[in-house]
Design a protein around this motif. Sequence first.
Motif, PDB file in Angstrom:
ATOM      1  N   MET A   1      -8.448 117.051  66.391  1.00  0.00           N
ATOM      2  CA  MET A   1      -8.668 118.064  65.348  1.00  0.00           C
ATOM      3  C   MET A   1      -7.446 118.136  64.431  1.00  0.00           C
ATOM      4  N   ALA A   2      -7.684 118.121  63.124  1.00  0.00           N
ATOM      5  CA  ALA A   2      -6.576 118.126  62.176  1.00  0.00           C
ATOM      6  C   ALA A   2      -5.824 119.445  62.254  1.00  0.00           C
ATOM      7  N   ALA A   3      -4.522 119.350  62.038  1.00  0.00           N
ATOM      8  CA  ALA A   3      -3.699 120.551  62.049  1.00  0.00           C
ATOM      9  C   ALA A   3      -4.022 121.417  60.835  1.00  0.00           C
ATOM     10  N   ALA A   4      -3.786 122.716  60.989  1.00  0.00           N
ATOM     11  CA  ALA A   4      -4.028 123.642  59.881  1.00  0.00           C
ATOM     12  C   ALA A   4      -3.091 123.310  58.721  1.00  0.00           C
ATOM     13  N   PRO A   5      -3.572 123.407  57.497  1.00  0.00           N
ATOM     14  CA  PRO A   5      -2.706 123.099  56.347  1.00  0.00           C
ATOM     15  C   PRO A   5      -1.560 124.084  56.255  1.00  0.00           C
ATOM     16  N   PRO A   6      -0.422 123.660  55.724  1.00  0.00           N
ATOM     17  CA  PRO A   6       0.707 124.586  55.560  1.00  0.00           C
ATOM     18  C   PRO A   6       0.330 125.726  54.623  1.00  0.00           C
ATOM     19  N   ILE A   7       1.001 126.847  54.807  1.00  0.00           N
ATOM     20  CA  ILE A   7       0.648 128.057  54.062  1.00  0.00           C
ATOM     21  C   ILE A   7       0.835 127.851  52.561  1.00  0.00           C
TER      22      ILE A   7
ATOM     23  N   ILE B   1      -2.296 126.439  51.175  1.00  0.00           N
ATOM     24  CA  ILE B   1      -3.347 127.462  51.090  1.00  0.00           C
ATOM     25  C   ILE B   1      -3.141 128.332  49.855  1.00  0.00           C
ATOM     26  N   VAL B   2      -1.883 128.688  49.579  1.00  0.00           N
ATOM     27  CA  VAL B   2      -1.595 129.513  48.404  1.00  0.00           C
ATOM     28  C   VAL B   2      -1.994 128.784  47.125  1.00  0.00           C
ATOM     29  N   LEU B   3      -1.661 127.503  47.043  1.00  0.00           N
ATOM     30  CA  LEU B   3      -2.028 126.727  45.854  1.00  0.00           C
ATOM     31  C   LEU B   3      -3.543 126.629  45.703  1.00  0.00           C
TER      32      LEU B   3
ATOM     33  N   LEU C   1     -19.360 140.790  53.134  1.00  0.00           N
ATOM     34  CA  LEU C   1     -20.681 141.111  53.674  1.00  0.00           C
ATOM     35  C   LEU C   1     -21.317 139.928  54.383  1.00  0.00           C
ATOM     36  N   LEU C   2     -20.802 138.721  54.133  1.00  0.00           N
ATOM     37  CA  LEU C   2     -21.350 137.525  54.769  1.00  0.00           C
ATOM     38  C   LEU C   2     -20.791 137.377  56.180  1.00  0.00           C
ATOM     39  N   PRO C   3     -21.497 136.625  57.038  1.00  0.00           N
ATOM     40  CA  PRO C   3     -21.003 136.438  58.417  1.00  0.00           C
ATOM     41  C   PRO C   3     -19.622 135.793  58.432  1.00  0.00           C
ATOM     42  N   GLY C   4     -18.796 136.229  59.361  1.00  0.00           N
ATOM     43  CA  GLY C   4     -17.434 135.713  59.447  1.00  0.00           C
ATOM     44  C   GLY C   4     -16.518 136.425  58.463  1.00  0.00           C
ATOM     45  N   ASP C   5     -15.259 136.345  58.709  1.00  0.00           N
ATOM     46  CA  ASP C   5     -14.272 136.980  57.839  1.00  0.00           C
ATOM     47  C   ASP C   5     -13.858 136.002  56.751  1.00  0.00           C
ATOM     48  N   ILE C   6     -14.750 135.803  55.765  1.00  0.00           N
ATOM     49  CA  ILE C   6     -14.475 134.820  54.709  1.00  0.00           C
ATOM     50  C   ILE C   6     -13.268 135.214  53.871  1.00  0.00           C
ATOM     51  N   PRO C   7     -13.135 136.493  53.428  1.00  0.00           N
ATOM     52  CA  PRO C   7     -11.913 136.840  52.683  1.00  0.00           C
ATOM     53  C   PRO C   7     -10.637 136.577  53.484  1.00  0.00           C
ATOM     54  N   GLY C   8     -10.678 136.844  54.803  1.00  0.00           N
ATOM     55  CA  GLY C   8      -9.510 136.582  55.632  1.00  0.00           C
ATOM     56  C   GLY C   8      -9.219 135.103  55.773  1.00  0.00           C
ATOM     57  N   MET C   9     -10.263 134.275  55.773  1.00  0.00           N
ATOM     58  CA  MET C   9     -10.071 132.827  55.849  1.00  0.00           C
ATOM     59  C   MET C   9      -9.508 132.281  54.541  1.00  0.00           C
ATOM     60  N   LEU C  10     -10.022 132.793  53.406  1.00  0.00           N
ATOM     61  CA  LEU C  10      -9.552 132.298  52.119  1.00  0.00           C
ATOM     62  C   LEU C  10      -8.153 132.808  51.797  1.00  0.00           C
ATOM     63  N   PHE C  11      -7.892 134.050  52.165  1.00  0.00           N
ATOM     64  CA  PHE C  11      -6.610 134.679  51.843  1.00  0.00           C
ATOM     65  C   PHE C  11      -5.989 135.241  53.118  1.00  0.00           C
TER      66      PHE C  11
ATOM     67  N   MET D   1       3.241 135.556  49.342  1.00  0.00           N
ATOM     68  CA  MET D   1       3.453 134.582  48.254  1.00  0.00           C
ATOM     69  C   MET D   1       2.546 134.877  47.073  1.00  0.00           C
ATOM     70  N   LEU D   2       1.284 135.205  47.361  1.00  0.00           N
ATOM     71  CA  LEU D   2       0.361 135.535  46.284  1.00  0.00           C
ATOM     72  C   LEU D   2       0.805 136.793  45.556  1.00  0.00           C
ATOM     73  N   SER D   3       1.387 137.738  46.287  1.00  0.00           N
ATOM     74  CA  SER D   3       1.869 138.971  45.666  1.00  0.00           C
ATOM     75  C   SER D   3       3.010 138.695  44.694  1.00  0.00           C
ATOM     76  N   ILE D   4       3.876 137.732  45.042  1.00  0.00           N
ATOM     77  CA  ILE D   4       4.973 137.376  44.136  1.00  0.00           C
ATOM     78  C   ILE D   4       4.419 136.768  42.850  1.00  0.00           C
ATOM     79  N   VAL D   5       3.437 135.870  42.997  1.00  0.00           N
ATOM     80  CA  VAL D   5       2.792 135.276  41.821  1.00  0.00           C
ATOM     81  C   VAL D   5       2.154 136.366  40.965  1.00  0.00           C
ATOM     82  N   ALA D   6       1.445 137.292  41.617  1.00  0.00           N
ATOM     83  CA  ALA D   6       0.804 138.385  40.897  1.00  0.00           C
ATOM     84  C   ALA D   6       1.829 139.255  40.195  1.00  0.00           C
ATOM     85  N   GLN D   7       2.976 139.494  40.846  1.00  0.00           N
ATOM     86  CA  GLN D   7       4.007 140.344  40.257  1.00  0.00           C
ATOM     87  C   GLN D   7       4.579 139.715  38.999  1.00  0.00           C
ATOM     88  N   VAL D   8       4.782 138.398  39.003  1.00  0.00           N
ATOM     89  CA  VAL D   8       5.276 137.715  37.806  1.00  0.00           C
ATOM     90  C   VAL D   8       4.285 137.873  36.666  1.00  0.00           C
ATOM     91  N   GLY D   9       3.002 137.626  36.952  1.00  0.00           N
ATOM     92  CA  GLY D   9       1.989 137.795  35.920  1.00  0.00           C
ATOM     93  C   GLY D   9       1.914 139.215  35.413  1.00  0.00           C
TER      94      GLY D   9
END
Length: 440
Positions: free
Chosen positions: A1-7, A10-12, A54-64, A71-79
Amino acid sequence: MAAAPPIESIVLADIALVLLAGTVMVKLGKRLRQPPVVGEITVGLMLGPSVLGLLPGDIPGMLFPGEALPMLSIVAQVGLVLFMFLAGMELDVTLLRGKGRAVSAMAGLSLAVPFALGAGAAALLYGRYGTGDVSHGVFALYLGTAFSITAFPVLARIIRDGGLSRTRVGALAMACAALGDVLAWCLLAVVVAVAQTGGVSRSASVIAWSVAYGLVMFLAVRPLAHRVVTRLSRDGDHGMLTTLVVSGVFLSSCATSWIGIHAIFGAFVFGMVMPRDALPGQLGQVAVSLEKVSALFLPVFFVITGLSVDVGALGWAGLLALLLIVAVAMVGKFAGAALPARLSGMSWREAGAFGTLMNTRGLTEIVILDIGRELGLISDQMFTMMVLMALLTTVVASPLLRALRMWPPAPAAAAGGGLPRPSERGPRDVTDDDTPLERV
């Protein structure tokens, strides 16, 4: 099984997903004649628990995942700080010259009436939707401020798109929104200072430092900025000017954050002290560049916001509270703006259009709500309801203006008397119709 991608990967990927989804929704919003900010707020809601959750599984948690959020908060803060800087540049206080008494009275009422109704609504909402760490007084002050906001950038976009710039309704709305935004941000700074220090007496030092900061910015930084911008523009040194402007935005944001108010106040004030007579030249080109950067980073802010919005968790009690919030927000702002406009001599149709324009909230409201959530001034459910209110009050503006036959205006109205055409100097003058500032 492939290793999880680096964080970092995921941010990119998250940023790419946000940009693509935002582009699609903004295009759809244009077809529906809605400001682009409506599409971007909708994307934030869709990618959060309100839709994907609302969909099965924690999709928002998987995506973010939680590890990616800092890291996303820092990007958002710059914008966000770049957007607030541009909003400060857009806020043309010359609109107030020669019409201070009429504009001050109408802007004051359009701020005071919704503030009073919002503070009154706080008495009904505090028991269920307040937080234990915040007193009823601070909750009421904050909620009143949030209800009284008009989103100046969204308002300017609607007025320009609707051809209302040369009507007295459009000119008065721009002038009142300019003054109202200044007053509302000052009031919010006081509320934040009180909330962070735990009381009015203990916030005295924060308020004193804030006043000192404002004096330094307008009495020292403003003339210095004029000289620096003038010299670098004459030399054609675009790169150095961009570097100095961006550094100034970040340092000013750092200063207000250190004082104890919020980083966005520093960015906003730094934008206000920029020399407006330099905007058609090199400084305007710098603004265009920063608009592009902000347009790339700011959508991440909506997603971070959307992850905290859970419509499904409101329940029936929350739905009733939401109806109350929307009603108070719309009635308060409309009554505070439209009735004084009618008494000043406008027709009911013009007064209705003016009240509708002043009811737009958009991104400015989201920013203020995010501050309240960050400081723990409101609960998650209250945050959700206020975000929905901001979206709804912005969405209804265009249909109501068309129903009032004010968009586009009649030729006679465009040529009519009243307030003169507002100044249109600013970043928009050196951009085309597709520049990123149009997104707000």
